[in-house]
Scaffold this motif. Sequence first.
Motif, PDB file in Angstrom:
ATOM      1  N   GLY A 149       0.142   2.585   6.393  1.00 30.57           N
ATOM      2  CA  GLY A 149      -0.118   2.141   5.026  1.00 30.57           C
ATOM      3  C   GLY A 149       0.051   0.660   4.777  1.00 30.57           C
ATOM      4  O   GLY A 149      -0.869   0.000   4.277  1.00 30.57           O
ATOM      5  N   ASP A 150       1.213   0.117   5.100  1.00 36.18           N
ATOM      6  CA  ASP A 150       1.442  -1.308   4.871  1.00 36.18           C
ATOM      7  C   ASP A 150       0.464  -2.149   5.672  1.00 36.18           C
ATOM      8  O   ASP A 150       0.007  -3.208   5.214  1.00 36.18           O
ATOM      9  N   GLU A 151       0.154  -1.678   6.857  1.00 33.24           N
ATOM     10  CA  GLU A 151      -0.818  -2.392   7.684  1.00 33.24           C
ATOM     11  C   GLU A 151      -2.161  -2.483   6.974  1.00 33.24           C
ATOM     12  O   GLU A 151      -2.810  -3.533   6.971  1.00 33.24           O
ATOM     13  N   SER A 152      -2.577  -1.372   6.372  1.00 35.10           N
ATOM     14  CA  SER A 152      -3.911  -1.334   5.779  1.00 35.10           C
ATOM     15  C   SER A 152      -4.016  -2.265   4.574  1.00 35.10           C
ATOM     16  O   SER A 152      -5.070  -2.868   4.346  1.00 35.10           O
ATOM     17  N   ILE A 153      -2.943  -2.399   3.800  1.00 33.71           N
ATOM     18  CA  ILE A 153      -2.970  -3.322   2.659  1.00 33.71           C
ATOM     19  C   ILE A 153      -3.148  -4.751   3.155  1.00 33.71           C
ATOM     20  O   ILE A 153      -3.942  -5.529   2.619  1.00 33.71           O
ATOM     21  N   ALA A 154      -2.412  -5.081   4.216  1.00 31.31           N
ATOM     22  CA  ALA A 154      -2.521  -6.425   4.784  1.00 31.31           C
ATOM     23  C   ALA A 154      -3.912  -6.668   5.359  1.00 31.31           C
ATOM     24  O   ALA A 154      -4.501  -7.736   5.156  1.00 31.31           O
ATOM     25  N   VAL A 155      -4.437  -5.689   6.061  1.00 25.38           N
ATOM     26  CA  VAL A 155      -5.767  -5.860   6.673  1.00 25.38           C
ATOM     27  C   VAL A 155      -6.851  -5.931   5.606  1.00 25.38           C
ATOM     28  O   VAL A 155      -7.806  -6.708   5.724  1.00 25.38           O
TER      29      VAL A 155
ATOM     30  N   ALA B  14      -2.314   4.346   2.321  1.00 22.42           N
ATOM     31  CA  ALA B  14      -1.767   3.703   1.126  1.00 22.42           C
ATOM     32  C   ALA B  14      -2.845   3.623   0.052  1.00 22.42           C
ATOM     33  O   ALA B  14      -3.989   3.292   0.331  1.00 22.42           O
ATOM     34  N   GLN B  15      -2.474   3.913  -1.174  1.00 22.04           N
ATOM     35  CA  GLN B  15      -3.440   3.890  -2.266  1.00 22.04           C
ATOM     36  C   GLN B  15      -3.930   2.476  -2.562  1.00 22.04           C
ATOM     37  O   GLN B  15      -5.112   2.246  -2.838  1.00 22.04           O
ATOM     38  N   GLU B  16      -2.999   1.528  -2.504  1.00 25.58           N
ATOM     39  CA  GLU B  16      -3.286   0.147  -2.899  1.00 25.58           C
ATOM     40  C   GLU B  16      -4.423  -0.461  -2.076  1.00 25.58           C
ATOM     41  O   GLU B  16      -5.156  -1.336  -2.557  1.00 25.58           O
ATOM     42  N   THR B  17      -4.586  -0.003  -0.861  1.00 22.66           N
ATOM     43  CA  THR B  17      -5.557  -0.576   0.069  1.00 22.66           C
ATOM     44  C   THR B  17      -6.954  -0.653  -0.519  1.00 22.66           C
ATOM     45  O   THR B  17      -7.647  -1.656  -0.388  1.00 22.66           O
ATOM     46  N   THR B  18      -7.370   0.409  -1.159  1.00 19.88           N
ATOM     47  CA  THR B  18      -8.721   0.429  -1.718  1.00 19.88           C
ATOM     48  C   THR B  18      -8.738   0.378  -3.243  1.00 19.88           C
ATOM     49  O   THR B  18      -9.634  -0.221  -3.825  1.00 19.88           O
ATOM     50  N   LEU B  19      -7.745   0.966  -3.883  1.00 14.57           N
ATOM     51  CA  LEU B  19      -7.777   1.044  -5.345  1.00 14.57           C
ATOM     52  C   LEU B  19      -7.448  -0.304  -5.991  1.00 14.57           C
ATOM     53  O   LEU B  19      -8.033  -0.667  -7.016  1.00 14.57           O
ATOM     54  N   GLN B  20      -6.524  -1.059  -5.391  1.00 10.27           N
ATOM     55  CA  GLN B  20      -6.148  -2.343  -5.974  1.00 10.27           C
ATOM     56  C   GLN B  20      -6.783  -3.532  -5.241  1.00 10.27           C
ATOM     57  O   GLN B  20      -7.260  -4.458  -5.873  1.00 10.27           O
TER      58      GLN B  20
END
Lengths: 364, 525
Positions: B179-185, B204-210
């Motif tokens: 998850g944390d990786e995907s937000i950073a990427v 992680a939700q934030e990756t695409t939604l935010q």
Amino acid sequence: MSRSPRDIAVALTAIVLIALPLFGSDFFVSFVMTRTVMLGLAASTIAFLSAYGGMVSLAQLLMFGIAGFMVGNAVGEAGSKGMKLGWHPWVAVVFALVVTTAVALLLGALSARTSGIYFLMLTMTYAVIGFYFFGQVTTFSGFGGITGIDPPGLFDGHPTRLYYAAVVLSIVAYVGLRYVSTTPFGMALQGVRDDPVRMSSLGFNVALHRTLAFALAGFVAGVAGVLNIWWNGQIDPTSISIGPTLDLLIIAVIGGIAHLEGAWLGAFVFVMANNYMRNLPFADTIGLTEARFNTVVGLVVLLVMLLSPDGLVGIAVRCRDWMARFRRSDDAAPQPPDAQLATADGGPTGRSAVPSHNTEGSIR
Amino acid sequence: MTNHTRRRPLRIAVALAATLSLVAAACGGDDDDAEPADEPAEAEEPADDGDDEPADDGGDEPADDGGDEPADDGGDEPADEGAGGTLKVGILAECEGAFGGFNEDVVAGATLAFVEDGGATPNSTTTALDGFTGANVAGLDIELVGIGCGDDTADRIIQEVRTLVEQEGAEVVIGPLSGDESIAVANYAKDHPEVTFIDGIAGAQETTLQVQAPNYFRFHGDGAQWNAGIGDILHNVAGWETAAVIADDYSFGWTSAAGFIADFCGVGGEVVSRVFPPLGTTDYSSFVQQLPDPDEVDGYFWVVGGTGTNASLEAFVNAKGDLTGDQHAGNLFFSPALASALGPDIAGAYVGGFASYPADIESPEITAYLESADATWESFPAGAAGGEDSPPSVALSFGFGYGYYVAGKALNQALEAVGGDLSDNHSALRAELSSMTLEAPYGDVTLDENRQGIITTYVQQLVLDDESGDVVAETVALIPGVDQSFGGTFSADTPPPDRDNPSCETRDLPWAGNSIPVVDGVPQE
């Protein structure tokens, strides 16, 4: 004024670094060398404290991290972590450096009355506390860290400019730290390093000297931390965990912890190994994958320590001395290796007397 | 002393040789996987490219320069020539950290897609990590330029993705896992519009939604979507009125817990306690002590993954008593494997869904998919098998491997649809990825406006197998069409899931009471 080989070598290195974008690949400049110069800048504060203050600190990466987290908190506007203050990037820089220096001042004051292994352990404790603080307190970060941090417009989309900023700030820090070592404060600091009891009996405030040196080192490490978050776009507690903390010490040791310039040399070896180890011939055959990086770095440290406890710069000094002896036809006694390092540039001598006429303006 | 002095030159030579070898490696070809014949050894830019403004530098083909693709270079990529060129692909895998055991699984997943669609040949029959050669999709030679080594942290994955993109010249990146990786990427993707990113299995939700990077695609659910329906069942079937949640303290843990909380509270349940141990914790005793006692709460929902799953449950057994199926439930990490460590009393526990279905749901597509995996490798040490050498189908029938497989399949399907056209920063490819229906073994997937998968999720239950007596997973319900908004619960304007969000509120969820029951692996539609 004649220049020592050390000065010439440093000047040549600086010229090469400045010219590097003209012939280096984009990746090599914007990734490998930018990271090298930033880590070198942070590691130089370990070398500074060790060489001039006799303090081996494991808290320098924490200072590096605090600056990064403060920038992230100040400029961030979205996401689940951080204060998301949405400030202007340059205001964030000032904020980050003020906070970092203040924390360094506080931690320096807390540890100023310790020395040797106790100082080392205390600063390691700071590093661990910092890791858990930023991990657990989601107000400032959380374990996921703060992501999506863009540098100021001056650097956004211009990695070479960021590289030059790192190089220029490294040169300024290098010259500045060497200059500080020649000031009355710096001379007194070296006196504190060599004989704190005598310095105290002469009326110098030992703890204050150590505290101010720690704060100065924290400020410089903070500058590196600001560059790092601009370069990396994110920071998380893992960035300042015990592994990377030891990595920074290893960088200083590889280069030569008694030499400021060794920090950048050590960072170069470290980053090169980190990035290109997987491309070495037969690396896969003998299991040298990315996952074996720590093993390789450990072997590099072992090799360096066996060859020269004084690091790679020490090897260079020995090379120079060996060549000098080779050229001599007489049997004159060779100079001690560090003799030329202890010239007016303020390089550490290992036993630096503190002349009384140099104590004007020092803190008593 | 004399001997020491004599040996100094030799030692210096050794040190210099070690340093020079690294320098040589740095100056050598960056490609460590593909055929060297296509790659000159020189990794440096041409000398006339000293411009510090890469954006003005049109025409440096990454294929010719070791892949030093400037971040803002719109990019005259070889693929711009259309079909017949080479497409450089990188995989962001996971070799360290809490999910490091799934390295083989995820690389195998992505590889299998190119084996099926591009005729790729794996370089080894006993490990997926040696990569593959010979893939060609829609006239494009697929070149695997590298496999990144993540450790579930943002810091590490950024180093790895930068190496893949900026050094190796990857034009498409498959991954990451966590998850944390995907937000950073995803944030990195915004700065690299010339590269297309397809998420591996990070939830992680934030990756695409935010973050909403226009070049970042995710063909699977997020952690919340995977837990749709389980709160409804625990409240209305298992009879839980109150629940305590213990979840990994990072973005996926928060997202997965958010799905349960929104679902459970939405139908009238109450979450009375939320405890968040750091990912990768080894001693969970202090965190378990923060949970209410078994007589103070109806049930516990576990969102502890990776190396921490067993450790956290064992800590509970030591502190609060046995685990029973009627009082414990969990997300995807709550697998039948727990029974071998913790005993069969866990039977009866409900478990949230994942990307792939439990083994009780079969279809010709799933069977063909798993047979394809077993035909590609003899065996490899799969994380889904606890690191033991096992048939590839073991890894590929679990969500980690399957997520990467789906990512590869999505790329291939889109490439075929656009005839290998990668011009204009992959615009045709991205339009196809955004709009197509991906046909995949465990169900078709479409994307929403944020390029996030809309999925069919399911709820499973751990039960005792009648014949063997082992604990196995059995599907009890399917919920089709679960999107990231989670029935209107989440949006780009709501706070991303964290320790405090979402709040526990009654909501009108579209699937509450409307899930499709599954009996003996057959949906009762």
